[in-house]
Scaffold this motif. Structure first.
Motif, mmCIF file in Angstrom:
data_model
loop_
_atom_site.group_PDB
_atom_site.id
_atom_site.type_symbol
_atom_site.label_atom_id
_atom_site.label_comp_id
_atom_site.label_asym_id
_atom_site.label_seq_id
_atom_site.Cartn_x
_atom_site.Cartn_y
_atom_site.Cartn_z
ATOM 1 N N ASP A 96 -0.270 3.587 7.216
ATOM 2 C CA ASP A 96 -0.074 2.335 6.472
ATOM 3 C C ASP A 96 1.393 2.118 6.076
ATOM 4 O OD1 ASP A 96 -2.658 1.559 6.881
ATOM 5 O OD2 ASP A 96 -3.382 2.265 4.938
ATOM 6 N N GLY B 184 -5.314 3.864 -1.128
ATOM 7 C CA GLY B 184 -4.369 2.902 -0.580
ATOM 8 C C GLY B 184 -3.369 2.414 -1.617
ATOM 9 N N ASN C 86 -2.797 2.455 11.145
ATOM 10 C CA ASN C 86 -3.203 1.521 10.086
ATOM 11 C C ASN C 86 -4.683 1.702 9.784
ATOM 12 O OD1 ASN C 86 -1.089 -0.700 11.805
ATOM 13 N ND2 ASN C 86 -0.632 0.035 9.757
ATOM 14 N N SER D 277 -12.477 -1.481 8.481
ATOM 15 C CA SER D 277 -11.613 -0.483 7.838
ATOM 16 C C SER D 277 -12.064 0.952 8.120
ATOM 17 C CB SER D 277 -11.614 -0.733 6.332
ATOM 18 O OG SER D 277 -10.583 -0.005 5.717
ATOM 19 N N ALA E 158 -7.906 4.569 1.744
ATOM 20 C CA ALA E 158 -7.436 3.181 1.835
ATOM 21 C C ALA E 158 -7.971 2.386 0.645
ATOM 22 C CB ALA E 158 -7.804 2.554 3.174
ATOM 23 N N ASP E 159 -8.618 1.245 0.868
ATOM 24 C CA ASP E 159 -9.067 0.426 -0.254
ATOM 25 C C ASP E 159 -10.574 0.533 -0.494
ATOM 26 O OD1 ASP E 159 -6.447 -0.245 -0.502
ATOM 27 O OD2 ASP E 159 -6.635 -2.214 0.430
ATOM 28 N N HIS F 64 -0.945 -3.488 4.257
ATOM 29 C CA HIS F 64 -1.039 -2.192 4.933
ATOM 30 C C HIS F 64 -0.312 -2.172 6.272
ATOM 31 C CE1 HIS F 64 -4.154 -0.239 2.276
ATOM 32 N NE2 HIS F 64 -4.200 -1.497 1.871
ATOM 33 N N ASN G 237 2.285 4.686 1.544
ATOM 34 C CA ASN G 237 2.578 5.109 2.914
ATOM 35 C C ASN G 237 2.445 6.632 2.927
ATOM 36 O OD1 ASN G 237 5.480 3.300 2.127
ATOM 37 N ND2 ASN G 237 3.684 2.351 3.057
ATOM 38 N N SER H 78 0.846 -1.195 0.000
ATOM 39 C CA SER H 78 0.000 0.000 0.000
ATOM 40 C C SER H 78 0.883 1.246 0.000
ATOM 41 C CB SER H 78 -0.861 0.019 1.260
ATOM 42 O OG SER H 78 -0.030 0.238 2.388
#
Lengths: 78, 317
Positions: B35, B208, B63, B147, B161-162, B70, B22, B20
């Protein structure tokens, strides 16, 4: 995987990424070669990877243009 | 795609599709990273984060969720910065505390991660101060039910993120993974998450994976469309999950011998579960099916008995 096979795979995978000027050349190897100071996968230096997301398209193109000739600097294939 | 300039206290380390991104924060008093990438890349992560810190120590790791791509750098970053405090989503305390390898996708996806202990947890509604900015914590169930995203209204930035990428979102794993596979509830949760994002005022999304992007409305439109497609045809979503599982393995290993692929897939509980639910193929047929799917999208190519990553047409010299 023999060293030659690994080399061939990395070369071709890296080449495909180099052809697209806007995309990161990362191919998921993400390990530094101590001797050259370059990533064993994408052949960028730490500074080039770190600055990638803030680099201009011109800078990205310039970095990408130099990548193919750096391959010979990596002696240790992951 | 034009991206609004990011604040000077926030630096994005754009990684690839294995690790992922950062996101490094340089506050006056405190530094942080959101992450930490995949475990096998941890040495490079430590180097890159160190570059950004320029001699400072790392104070916090946050995180967004506890998938291996991640959290993989957490342990190595703590070795490099022994005082660092690690914060994980409230809903992941159990799986990290017990180091539940199935829930962390380590055993189900054939992934690896060095174990770490967390110091704190955070949850939706909290505010985190990172890089001198206030970040509201926003729930984003779907890809992973626990998440969390981070939203800064002052800078109009969403760390998604995702839950939202420029083209799509991460696999909705609860629909294909776990002891109690979701029957559409996780798709509905992802729908609600996208609606939550749509209600925010956003100039820049830091996803992400992939580059930061503007144009959140267009990205949302693509994501809603993709989700609708998966909701009406869950088999297509499962098929995508299969492809992602194999593509991830392929990216990590570089290439996989075709003769060994049936047994490699059979050893991945995620693939076995999807096969059982949707396809009931024998191991060789399942391997052939997934390989054909990857080749269709040019994500992989067969060459001399090996499955290799990416568009590979040239023979080795």
């Amino acid at each position: 995987m023999t060293q030659r096979d690994a080399q061939a795979w990395i070369d071709v995978a890296a080449q495909a990424k180099v052809e697209d000027p806007t995309l990161s050349p990362c191919i998921g190897v993400c390990a530094m070669d101590a001797a050259s100071g370059l990533c064993k996968g994408c052949l960028r230096s730490l500074d080039e990877i770190a600055a990638w997301s803030s680099a201009s398209e011109t800078q990205r193109r310039a970095i990408k243009a130099t990548l193919p000739q750096r391959r010979s600097l990596i002696l240790d294939v992951p | 795609m034009s991206v609004a300039e990011l604040p000077a206290t926030l630096k994005v380390l754009e990684r690839g599709w294995v690790s992922s991104n950062n996101i490094v924060f340089l506050g006056r008093e405190q530094s942080a990273v959101v992450d930490t990438g995949y475990g096998r890349h941890a040495a490079q992560t430590v180097d890159l984060v160190g570059r950004m810190l320029a001699g400072r120590s790392l104070d916090r790791i946050v995180n967004t969720h506890t998938h291996s791509d991640h959290i993989g750098g957490n342990a190595a970053l703590r070795r490099a910065h022994p005082g660092v405090q690690i914060a994980i989503p409230e809903g992941d305390r159990g799986v990290i505390g017990a180091w539940d390898e199935a829930a962390l996708h380590l055993s189900t996806m054939g992934q690896e991660c060095e174990r770490f202990d967390f110091d704190a947890s955070f949850t939706a509604g909290d505010t985190l101060v990172l890089g001198e900015m206030a970040w509201r914590v926003v729930a984003s169930p779907g890809h992973h039910m626990a998440s969390l995203m981070l939203y800064c209204d002052q800078a109009r930035i969403l760390i998604s993120a995702d839950a939202l990428w420029e083209n799509g979102f991460g696999v909705i794993f609860p629909e294909v993974d776990g002891d109690h596979v979701s029957q559409g509830e996780a798709f509905a949760a992802q729908q609600a998450t996208l609606e939550t994002i749509a209600a925010l005022d956003i100039a820049t999304v830091i996803p992400g994976h992939g580059a930061p992007f503007g144009g959140v409305d267009a990205a949302l439109e693509r994501a809603f469309g993709r989700l609708r497609y998966f909701m009406t045809q869950p088999e297509r979503h499962a098929r995508n999950g299969l492809k992602v599982a194999l593509a991830f393995l392929l990216m990590i290993e570089g290439r996989i011998e075709l003769a060994r692929l049936p047994q490699r897939l059979a050893a991945l509980p995620l693939a076995a579960r999807i096969n059982e639910q949707y396809y009931q193929l024998d191991p060789a047929a399942l391997a052939a099916f997934v390989v054909a799917e990857l080749e269709k999208g040019a994500a992989a190519h067969c060459r001399e008995g090996w499955l290799v990553s990416g568009k590979q047409t040239a023979a080795p010299d």
